[in-house]
Design an enzyme around this catalytic site. Sequence first.
Site, mmCIF file in Angstrom:
data_model
loop_
_atom_site.group_PDB
_atom_site.id
_atom_site.type_symbol
_atom_site.label_atom_id
_atom_site.label_comp_id
_atom_site.label_asym_id
_atom_site.label_seq_id
_atom_site.Cartn_x
_atom_site.Cartn_y
_atom_site.Cartn_z
ATOM 1 N N LYS A 36 10.581 51.621 4.316
ATOM 2 C CA LYS A 36 10.880 51.069 5.817
ATOM 3 C C LYS A 36 9.876 49.892 6.076
ATOM 4 C CE LYS A 36 12.232 55.744 7.409
ATOM 5 N NZ LYS A 36 11.877 57.093 8.316
ATOM 6 N N ASP A 48 12.992 56.137 16.843
ATOM 7 C CA ASP A 48 13.630 57.472 16.122
ATOM 8 C C ASP A 48 14.607 58.145 17.380
ATOM 9 O OD1 ASP A 48 13.323 57.809 13.291
ATOM 10 O OD2 ASP A 48 11.136 58.608 13.783
ATOM 11 N N GLN A 89 6.469 59.706 10.677
ATOM 12 C CA GLN A 89 7.358 60.346 9.715
ATOM 13 C C GLN A 89 7.465 61.785 9.551
ATOM 14 O OE1 GLN A 89 9.581 58.444 7.916
ATOM 15 N NE2 GLN A 89 10.112 60.110 6.427
HETATM 16 N N1 GUN Z 1 12.364 62.023 7.890
HETATM 17 C C1 GUN Z 1 13.459 61.991 7.258
HETATM 18 N N2 GUN Z 1 14.201 61.110 8.184
HETATM 19 C C2 GUN Z 1 13.682 60.696 9.059
HETATM 20 C C3 GUN Z 1 13.662 59.762 10.150
HETATM 21 O O1 GUN Z 1 14.845 59.096 10.298
HETATM 22 N N3 GUN Z 1 12.713 59.625 11.019
HETATM 23 C C4 GUN Z 1 11.577 60.250 10.820
HETATM 24 N N4 GUN Z 1 10.545 59.761 11.780
HETATM 25 N N5 GUN Z 1 11.382 60.901 9.713
HETATM 26 C C5 GUN Z 1 12.489 61.400 8.963
#
Ligand code: GUN
Length: 296
Positions: free
Chosen positions: A50, A117, A94
Amino acid sequence: MTARVIDGKAVAADVRARIAEVVGKRERKPGLATVLVGEDPASHVYVGSKRKACAEAGIRSIHHEVPATISQGELNDLVRGLNADPEVDGILVQLPLPEGLDPDPVLAEISPRKDVDGLTAANAGLLAQGRIGLAEALELEPSEPPLGLIPCTPAGCVELLARVGAELEGAEAVIVGRSNLVGRPLGSLLLGANATVTTCHSRTRDLPAVCRRADILIAAVGVPKLIEADWVKPGATVIDVGMNRTDEGLVGDVDYAAVAQVAGAITPVPGGVGPMTIAMLLANTVRTSVAPASAP
Ligand code: GUN
């Protein structure tokens, strides 16, 4: 029949190029704060991807890596500080968090305007009520601060469906999995596109029979190769959200080789939904930066 392979990498590259173009014209670059708690290797890989994608799009990355021993209160305080920081447009914590830390109060701290998110109750509620939908997800330059933010993986799935020309209106869409991150918001997005949506879970009776009804079948359950060829209606479009690390490497929730002989179109793992999640995260970050950064 061999299914058409839906190239998520190519679609994501296209979306990311558009984002880079928009960001390139901005004097003030959007900033994304990432919060990574503990040592989970998969989470480190995801957050690394990311941040790299941010850099490539011209988005500033503000990274906080904290030990799994952080207290709930300290983590909540960290997020509160990011809310107040005018350099931070978007906040991503995350998931999953290490054992002993509850994600709900942490997510509840995130300002809905910075919630890239789309996991806060405010943004999830707007989506559940049909007040935001896919049309907003890729509106990179809204004329005023956006009303809401949509979770990245579901938005990526629906964008892939749009790109392959899948007819959603009136279609039978079956989602396997009811997580807040994918299954539930995806159901709302597909409902907003006038699909007939069924969401399956661990208590669903005769899961193969329900899956066989699907024109659009989406697997987001985290069970390697759960979906078998005889669960799939010939010609169906199959979207595999699964990312399971197994002895044979990274595999999805769909038995790809077998299902590709039956489906009309299918996403591979890797190279399907995964790259779209990152592209949509960048899109959401650009959207958050339209709002005054210090707004509540
Ligand atoms: N863990 C797995 N996918 C995601 C996501 O799209 N966002 C976040 N914050 N954690 C994740």
